[in-house]
Motif scaffolding. Structure first.
Motif, PDB file in Angstrom:
ATOM      1  N   ALA A  84       6.035  -5.979  10.652  1.00 38.72           N
ATOM      2  CA  ALA A  84       7.310  -6.585  11.041  1.00 38.72           C
ATOM      3  C   ALA A  84       8.346  -6.446   9.932  1.00 38.72           C
ATOM      4  N   VAL A  85       7.917  -6.648   8.688  1.00 38.33           N
ATOM      5  CA  VAL A  85       8.851  -6.511   7.563  1.00 38.33           C
ATOM      6  C   VAL A  85       9.327  -5.069   7.444  1.00 38.33           C
ATOM      7  N   ARG A  86       8.394  -4.126   7.540  1.00 41.83           N
ATOM      8  CA  ARG A  86       8.749  -2.719   7.402  1.00 41.83           C
ATOM      9  C   ARG A  86       9.688  -2.263   8.519  1.00 41.83           C
ATOM     10  N   GLN A  87       9.481  -2.761   9.717  1.00 41.38           N
ATOM     11  CA  GLN A  87      10.291  -2.325  10.848  1.00 41.38           C
ATOM     12  C   GLN A  87      11.675  -2.969  10.860  1.00 41.38           C
ATOM     13  N   ASP A  88      11.852  -4.056  10.122  1.00 45.40           N
ATOM     14  CA  ASP A  88      13.166  -4.680  10.046  1.00 45.40           C
ATOM     15  C   ASP A  88      14.098  -3.788   9.231  1.00 45.40           C
ATOM     16  N   PRO A  89      15.277  -3.427   9.761  1.00 44.27           N
ATOM     17  CA  PRO A  89      16.160  -2.484   9.056  1.00 44.27           C
ATOM     18  C   PRO A  89      16.657  -2.986   7.707  1.00 44.27           C
ATOM     19  N   ILE A  90      16.711  -4.296   7.527  1.00 45.04           N
ATOM     20  CA  ILE A  90      17.175  -4.857   6.255  1.00 45.04           C
ATOM     21  C   ILE A  90      15.996  -5.077   5.307  1.00 45.04           C
ATOM     22  N   LEU A  91      14.986  -5.778   5.784  1.00 44.17           N
ATOM     23  CA  LEU A  91      13.846  -6.099   4.925  1.00 44.17           C
ATOM     24  C   LEU A  91      13.058  -4.848   4.552  1.00 44.17           C
ATOM     25  N   GLY A  92      12.853  -3.958   5.509  1.00 44.09           N
ATOM     26  CA  GLY A  92      12.022  -2.782   5.272  1.00 44.09           C
ATOM     27  C   GLY A  92      12.600  -1.808   4.277  1.00 44.09           C
ATOM     28  N   SER A  93      13.910  -1.832   4.108  1.00 43.01           N
ATOM     29  CA  SER A  93      14.554  -0.927   3.154  1.00 43.01           C
ATOM     30  C   SER A  93      14.995  -1.640   1.880  1.00 43.01           C
ATOM     31  N   MET A  96      13.363  -5.229  -2.908  1.00 43.26           N
ATOM     32  CA  MET A  96      12.335  -6.247  -3.125  1.00 43.26           C
ATOM     33  C   MET A  96      11.006  -5.809  -2.501  1.00 43.26           C
ATOM     34  N   PHE A  97      11.062  -5.367  -1.259  1.00 39.82           N
ATOM     35  CA  PHE A  97       9.868  -4.938  -0.549  1.00 39.82           C
ATOM     36  C   PHE A  97       9.306  -3.653  -1.147  1.00 39.82           C
ATOM     37  N   ASN A  98      10.185  -2.681  -1.410  1.00 37.31           N
ATOM     38  CA  ASN A  98       9.736  -1.392  -1.924  1.00 37.31           C
ATOM     39  C   ASN A  98       9.148  -1.506  -3.327  1.00 37.31           C
ATOM     40  N   SER A  99       9.767  -2.306  -4.186  1.00 36.12           N
ATOM     41  CA  SER A  99       9.260  -2.454  -5.548  1.00 36.12           C
ATOM     42  C   SER A  99       7.901  -3.163  -5.550  1.00 36.12           C
ATOM     43  N   PHE A 100       7.704  -4.101  -4.607  1.00 36.68           N
ATOM     44  CA  PHE A 100       6.403  -4.759  -4.477  1.00 36.68           C
ATOM     45  C   PHE A 100       5.316  -3.734  -4.173  1.00 36.68           C
ATOM     46  N   LEU A 101       5.602  -2.826  -3.226  1.00 38.11           N
ATOM     47  CA  LEU A 101       4.622  -1.819  -2.848  1.00 38.11           C
ATOM     48  C   LEU A 101       4.371  -0.825  -3.969  1.00 38.11           C
ATOM     49  N   ARG A 102       5.417  -0.466  -4.700  1.00 36.29           N
ATOM     50  CA  ARG A 102       5.233   0.475  -5.810  1.00 36.29           C
ATOM     51  C   ARG A 102       4.360  -0.140  -6.907  1.00 36.29           C
ATOM     52  N   LYS A 103       4.632  -1.377  -7.256  1.00 37.25           N
ATOM     53  CA  LYS A 103       3.859  -2.052  -8.294  1.00 37.25           C
ATOM     54  C   LYS A 103       2.412  -2.218  -7.857  1.00 37.25           C
ATOM     55  N   ALA A 104       2.205  -2.588  -6.592  1.00 37.24           N
ATOM     56  CA  ALA A 104       0.846  -2.764  -6.080  1.00 37.24           C
ATOM     57  C   ALA A 104       0.096  -1.440  -6.057  1.00 37.24           C
ATOM     58  N   GLN A 105       0.789  -0.357  -5.728  1.00 37.73           N
ATOM     59  CA  GLN A 105       0.154   0.961  -5.730  1.00 37.73           C
ATOM     60  C   GLN A 105      -0.314   1.336  -7.135  1.00 37.73           C
ATOM     61  N   GLN A 106       0.539   1.103  -8.116  1.00 40.84           N
ATOM     62  CA  GLN A 106       0.190   1.446  -9.492  1.00 40.84           C
ATOM     63  C   GLN A 106      -0.975   0.594 -10.002  1.00 40.84           C
ATOM     64  N   GLU A 107      -0.948  -0.687  -9.676  1.00 39.71           N
ATOM     65  CA  GLU A 107      -2.026  -1.579 -10.117  1.00 39.71           C
ATOM     66  C   GLU A 107      -3.350  -1.220  -9.443  1.00 39.71           C
ATOM     67  N   ARG A 176       3.191  14.268   4.666  1.00 40.63           N
ATOM     68  CA  ARG A 176       4.275  13.305   4.856  1.00 40.63           C
ATOM     69  C   ARG A 176       5.419  13.599   3.889  1.00 40.63           C
ATOM     70  N   LYS A 177       6.549  13.033   4.205  1.00 36.67           N
ATOM     71  CA  LYS A 177       7.684  13.005   3.291  1.00 36.67           C
ATOM     72  C   LYS A 177       7.491  11.808   2.371  1.00 36.67           C
ATOM     73  N   LEU A 178       7.594  12.029   1.068  1.00 34.55           N
ATOM     74  CA  LEU A 178       7.398  10.938   0.120  1.00 34.55           C
ATOM     75  C   LEU A 178       8.493   9.895   0.299  1.00 34.55           C
ATOM     76  N   GLN A 179       8.090   8.623   0.279  1.00 39.34           N
ATOM     77  CA  GLN A 179       8.983   7.531   0.622  1.00 39.34           C
ATOM     78  C   GLN A 179       9.447   6.767  -0.616  1.00 39.34           C
ATOM     79  N   GLU A 180      10.417   5.880  -0.399  1.00 43.95           N
ATOM     80  CA  GLU A 180      11.002   5.126  -1.507  1.00 43.95           C
ATOM     81  C   GLU A 180      10.072   4.056  -2.042  1.00 43.95           C
ATOM     82  N   PHE A 181       9.020   3.714  -1.288  1.00 51.84           N
ATOM     83  CA  PHE A 181       8.124   2.654  -1.729  1.00 51.84           C
ATOM     84  C   PHE A 181       6.898   3.192  -2.473  1.00 51.84           C
ATOM     85  N   GLU A 182       6.890   4.489  -2.792  1.00 55.20           N
ATOM     86  CA  GLU A 182       5.722   5.021  -3.481  1.00 55.20           C
ATOM     87  C   GLU A 182       6.096   5.746  -4.769  1.00 55.20           C
TER      88      GLU A 182
END
Length: 473
Positions: A84-93, A96-107, A176-182
């Motif tokens: 739901a967060v990802r599909q929301d045009p404001i929250l998904g982009s 805050m959301f993208n940096s959370f995913l990037r940090k979690a990926q690195q950890e 895939r096309k590399l995304q802003e959250f990775e």
């Protein structure tokens, strides 16, 4: 992008205490592992920034230890929350959301922040080596590549980074096309396979944008190398006379004329996907799907071995969806159900206006279903931008004015090496057309260039998608 949490793990922290980790998958591949408390923290941040009315429901805390059934219920609830967060045009982009995913990926991958060298591939076989941080996001890496190549700022938005898997037969699969959250370095490193590469490719569909790119020397060379590569692999159809003309233009070094001739050829600018399965026009049909020219093109082999070709225009698609399911994989025993391993089955389904009053769902079963969905979405986005009077160049100018696009001094100081004029000597030259181009057919398919085998009503029309009609194309 398809977000899912198909599984959980019981893990131990540094103090020896156990906790439940929720494995977030993107496009069926593990992106990161997170704890409930981490997602709760993200939820609280989003709620504080955007308000309660925008944020989707979040599974509540529990006082007592969760039972296995409650853990699975929470997993499903968290999956719906992330989707739901990802599909929301404001929250998904949001950053805050993208940096959370990037940090979690690195950890999750346990890769410390440090300076590394990352290889980005071009279509003539060359590799561009850029010095980046392991924590640099996709846009940072793209800008570093553009700076190394001396590609002007205003053309960076015409290109994207793609994750590609090289196949043993010399072909490649677009993952895939590399995304802003990775983080590109983390993404490629975590795959632990030399078969995967990050490739620079144009990211637009409207061929009128080619003129902007060709006005620059570096942009021209990039587009030229990609065009040659697409012809070499059979993505663009070329007959013998066209082959002769293209070869003549190459020998003269007439890159612009070469591209302009290629623009007139069938499937120019398309991305071709690996053979897969569709239920149209019959269930179980083998198909090769191509995306381009605001459509999905089908080369279908019917159960009777008859070949059909046709196109589904994005302007006639009412909606589409990607679904995933877990398919048990046998572990070599007589009983497949005893296996604990599962494969992810991905399907892209779209509702299409076949005729004036008839909508029909068409399903494609393919590991690249999400990549197909991304292509459809980017086509729609591009049409909407064009309809509103915008363009890629205007978007890049706006980003620079807002200060969100700015290269560092160290990047600006890097000078361009000889670009695309001296291919990697270890690779077969692709800047000279080979005899492979004499074929007029897609590999393994009929040589017919006509779509008349299938009724025009099944594939073409003037239906408008969200206010975009074929007259706007």
């Amino acid at each position: 992008m398809h977000f899912s949490i198909p599984e959980t793990e019981v893990r131990s922290d540094e103090n020896g205490s156990t906790y439940v980790a929720y494995n977030i998958h993107v496009n069926g591949v593990l992106h990161c592992r997170v704890r409930y408390s981490q997602l709760l923290g993200l939820h609280e941040q989003i709620k504080k920034e955007y308000g309660n009315n925008v944020v989707p429901a979040f599974p509540p805390k529990k006082i007592f230890t969760l039972t296995p059934a409650e853990v699975d219920q929470r997993r499903e609830q968290l999956e719906k929350y992330m989707q739901a967060v990802r599909q929301d045009p404001i929250l998904g982009s949001s950053e805050m959301f993208n940096s959370f995913l990037r940090k979690a990926q690195q950890e999750t991958q346990q890769i410390p922040t440090e300076e590394v060298q990352l290889e980005i591939y071009l279509f003539n076989g060359q590799k561009v080596k850029v010095n980046i941080l392991t924590s640099d996001q996709t846009e940072d890496v793209l800008e570093a590549v553009a700076s190394k190549l001396d590609l002007p700022d205003e053309l960076v938005g015409y290109f994207s980074l793609f994750l590609v898997q090289e196949r043993g037969d010399g072909g490649c699969t677009y993952v895939r096309k590399l995304q802003e959250f990775e983080l590109p370095y983390v993404s490629i490193t975590s795959l632990h396979s030399p078969d995967y590469r990050i490739v620079l490719r144009k990211s637009y569909w409207d061929t009128s944008y080619d003129s902007d790119v060709m006005d620059d020397r570096v942009g021209l060379n990039l587009l030229y190398a990609q065009t040659v590569s697409d012809i070499e692999r059979g993505w663009i159809l070329v007959n013998k006379e066209q082959h002769r003309q293209l070869k003549s233009l190459q020998e003269k070094g007439s890159k612009k004329e070469f591209i302009r001739l290629a623009q007139t050829l069938k499937y120019y600018g398309y991305i071709k996907f690996d053979p897969c399965i569709t239920d149209f026009p019959e269930k179980g049909c083998h198909v090769i799907v191509g995306a381009g020219n605001n459509e999905l093109n089908f080369h279908v082999k019917l159960p009777s071995d008859q070949m059909k070709e046709g196109s589904f225009k994005v302007t006639r698609m009412r909606c589409w969806r990607v679904t995933s399911s877990q398919v048990p994989v046998a572990n070599g025993t007589a009983n497949p159900s005893s296996s604990s391993k599962c494969d992810v089955k991905l399907e892209l389904a779209f509702e299409y206006l076949m005729s004036k009053d008839r909508l029909q769902w068409v399903t494609i079963t393919s590991p690249q279903a999400i990549m197909m969905s991304i292509c459809l979405q980017s086509m729609v986005d591009e049409l909407m931008v064009k309809k509103s009077g915008g363009s890629i160049k205007k978007q890049m100018q706006k980003k620079r004015l807002n200060g969100s696009f700015q290269r560092s001094d160290s990047q600006q100081a890097v000078k361009s090496p000889p670009l695309l004029d001296s291919p990697d000597p270890s690779r077969e030259q692709v800047v000279k057309l080979s005899t492979k181009l004499s074929s007029v057919s897609l590999r393994g398919l009929s040589s017919s260039n006509s779509a008349s085998d299938i009724s025009g009503n099944d594939f073409h029309g003037n239906y408008a998608f969200e206010g975009i009609g074929d007259d706007d194309l």
